[in-house]
Design an enzyme around this catalytic site. Structure first.
Site, PDB file in Angstrom:
ATOM      1  CE  LYS A 202      -3.634   2.432   2.436  1.00  0.00           C
ATOM      2  NZ  LYS A 202      -4.672   2.358   3.460  1.00  0.00           N
ATOM      3  NE  ARG A 212      -5.726   9.746   3.074  1.00  0.00           N
ATOM      4  CZ  ARG A 212      -4.449   9.964   2.835  1.00  0.00           C
ATOM      5  NH1 ARG A 212      -3.979  11.201   2.729  1.00  0.00           N
ATOM      6  NH2 ARG A 212      -3.618   8.945   2.713  1.00  0.00           N
ATOM      7  CE  LYS A 226      -3.727   8.129   6.447  1.00  0.00           C
ATOM      8  NZ  LYS A 226      -4.885   7.209   6.333  1.00  0.00           N
ATOM      9  CD  GLU A 242       5.656  -3.788   3.734  1.00  0.00           C
ATOM     10  OE1 GLU A 242       5.054  -4.677   4.374  1.00  0.00           O
ATOM     11  OE2 GLU A 242       5.984  -2.708   4.235  1.00  0.00           O
ATOM     12  CE  LYS A 257      -6.013   1.907  -0.779  1.00  0.00           C
ATOM     13  NZ  LYS A 257      -6.458   1.975   0.575  1.00  0.00           N
ATOM     14  CB  SER A 283     -11.280   7.363  -3.737  1.00  0.00           C
ATOM     15  OG  SER A 283     -10.066   7.824  -3.164  1.00  0.00           O
ATOM     16  CE1 TYR A 322     -14.839   3.290  -3.035  1.00  0.00           C
ATOM     17  CE2 TYR A 322     -12.902   3.668  -4.411  1.00  0.00           C
ATOM     18  CZ  TYR A 322     -13.471   3.499  -3.162  1.00  0.00           C
ATOM     19  OH  TYR A 322     -12.679   3.516  -2.047  1.00  0.00           O
TER      20      TYR A 322
HETATM   21  C1  PBG Z   1      -7.302   3.772   5.262  1.00  0.00           C
HETATM   22  C2  PBG Z   1      -7.687   3.447   3.851  1.00  0.00           C
HETATM   23  C3  PBG Z   1      -7.508   4.323   2.793  1.00  0.00           C
HETATM   24  C4  PBG Z   1      -8.071   3.709   1.669  1.00  0.00           C
HETATM   25  C5  PBG Z   1      -8.570   2.464   2.077  1.00  0.00           C
HETATM   26  N1  PBG Z   1      -8.300   2.305   3.447  1.00  0.00           N
HETATM   27  C6  PBG Z   1      -6.963   5.699   2.738  1.00  0.00           C
HETATM   28  C7  PBG Z   1      -5.656   5.995   3.338  1.00  0.00           C
HETATM   29  O1  PBG Z   1      -4.802   5.128   3.521  1.00  0.00           O
HETATM   30  O2  PBG Z   1      -5.468   7.161   3.652  1.00  0.00           O
HETATM   31  C8  PBG Z   1      -8.112   4.351   0.324  1.00  0.00           C
HETATM   32  C9  PBG Z   1      -9.106   3.837  -0.629  1.00  0.00           C
HETATM   33  C10 PBG Z   1      -9.388   4.745  -1.761  1.00  0.00           C
HETATM   34  O3  PBG Z   1      -8.753   5.791  -1.970  1.00  0.00           O
HETATM   35  O4  PBG Z   1     -10.303   4.398  -2.510  1.00  0.00           O
HETATM   36  N2  PBG Z   1      -6.885   2.785   6.071  1.00  0.00           N
END
Ligand code: PBG
Length: 335
Positions: A202, A212, A226, A242, A257, A283, A322
């Site tokens: 990730k 968010r 992050k 990982e 991701k 997203s 989505y």
């Molecule tokens: C948070 C989480 C995130 C997403 C899924 N779980 C956002 C982040 O890490 O800030 C993102 C999914 C998306 O953007 O569609 N644990």
């Protein structure tokens, strides 16, 4: 490369099989089917559906509408949903709502498993919907995200989701050692059949912005980032490291991701480990296609279907998107 004992042009004409639809279909190497798709759902503690401005077509769903929503999803042939809580009500410094059996997500899991017992439920392991900082873990006074203390809370979250009936627990937090700790705790509690899907690779991506907004963590996170736990977008070998660790600790499936900008990682992970590989079409990727289509710059359907096929070609077994409901409808039209 296999050796071809063949003369080249004009004997070899690559266009021959492209000339007609039947032969294009016959030689097609990858196919998208509805059972490849997993649909995310944002759940709200409010009473009404709330549109998400940066994600046109996606709303936060109140518990009272959840049964209808999942019935529709299942009727389209989609096999599983991924749940994310939205709302401000449940935030605290210790993120205790994450493991409260009566919290929003736990209620949502129970409703879905009661309404559609055969629909797979995936629930997220991370604390960002519950912390005041908007970070995925607990923080100290300096704002440092604490690893082992967070893992202890994630274990409680996993057990609480398991009690509610989740099928797949998917830690998205990127803390070290969480898969092993969660597997051990689930097994000890008699939950040895709950699937662990590790968000292994990730990345600290800017494509998560609309998510968010959807879960209302953006203002809490503010200008913080992050980077101390999510991966550097510049790295590729590190993703394999990982994934290897998560598999060693007991992950059943692994994830890459975001999706499209990280297809090289999807391909490397699948080629290297040959385990169920999930890609998350996030997203921001959704928002880009929606915005360009609304302006008439892109043909939404064509671009989305091409994107899905690109995920398959790279080696993804499961696509979280989505667009899942919409793609399922389009696939139905085609058949
Ligand atoms: C948070 C989480 C995130 C997403 C899924 N779980 C956002 C982040 O890490 O800030 C993102 C999914 C998306 O953007 O569609 N644990």
């Amino acid at each position: 490369m296999p050796e071809f004992n063949r003369a080249s042009f004009p004997t070899t004409r690559m266009r021959r099989v492209r000339m007609q639809a039947f032969s294009r279909d016959l030689v097609q190497e990858n196919q998208l089917v509805t059972s490849d798709l997993l649909m995310p759902i944002f759940v709200t503690s409010g009473n009404e559906q709330e549109a998400i401005a940066s994600m046109p077509g996606i709303s936060r769903i109140p518990l009272k509408d959840l049964a209808n929503e999942v019935k529709e999803i299942q009727s389209l042939g989609i096999k599983a949903v991924a749940l994310f809580p939205a709302g401000d009500a449940e935030k605290s410094a210790d993120a205790s709502a994450a493991f409260d059996d009566n919290s929003l997500i736990q209620q949502a899991i129970r409703i879905i498993k009661k309404t559609c017992p055969d629909l797979g439920v995936m629930s997220d392991g991370a604390l960002d919907p519950y912390t005041l900082s908007g970070q995925d873990g607990l923080t100290d006074e300096q704002g440092k995200v604490l690893n082992d203390e967070t893992v202890a809370v994630l274990v409680k979250q996993a057990l609480s989701h398991a009690n509610a009936g989740t099928d797949i627990f998917a830690p998205s937090d990127m803390m070290d050692g969480r898969i092993g700790a969660i597997r051990t705790a689930l097994d000890a509690a008699g939950y040895q059949d709950i699937i662990l899907l590790a968000y292994s690779a990730k990345y600290a991506s800017n494509f998560y912005g609309p998510f968010r907004d959807a879960v209302k963590s953006a203002t809490h996170l503010g200008k913080q980032n992050k980077l101390s736990y999510q991966m550097n977008p510049a790295n590729s070998d590190e993703a394999l490291h990982e994934v290897a660790l998560d598999l060693q600790e007991g992950a059943d499936m692994v994830m890459v991701k975001p999706g499209l900008p990280y297809l090289d990682i999807v391909a490397r992970v699948k080629d290297t480990f040959k385990v169920p590989t999930v890609v998350y079409h996030v997203s921001g990727e959704y928002a880009m296609i929606k915005a360009a289509s609304e302006k008439g710059y892109l043909d939404e359907r064509a671009v989305v279907m091409e994107t899905m096929l690109a995920f398959k070609r790279a080696g993804a077994d499961i696509i979280i998107t989505y667009f899942a409901k919409q793609v399922a409808k389009w696939l139905k039209d085609e058949s």
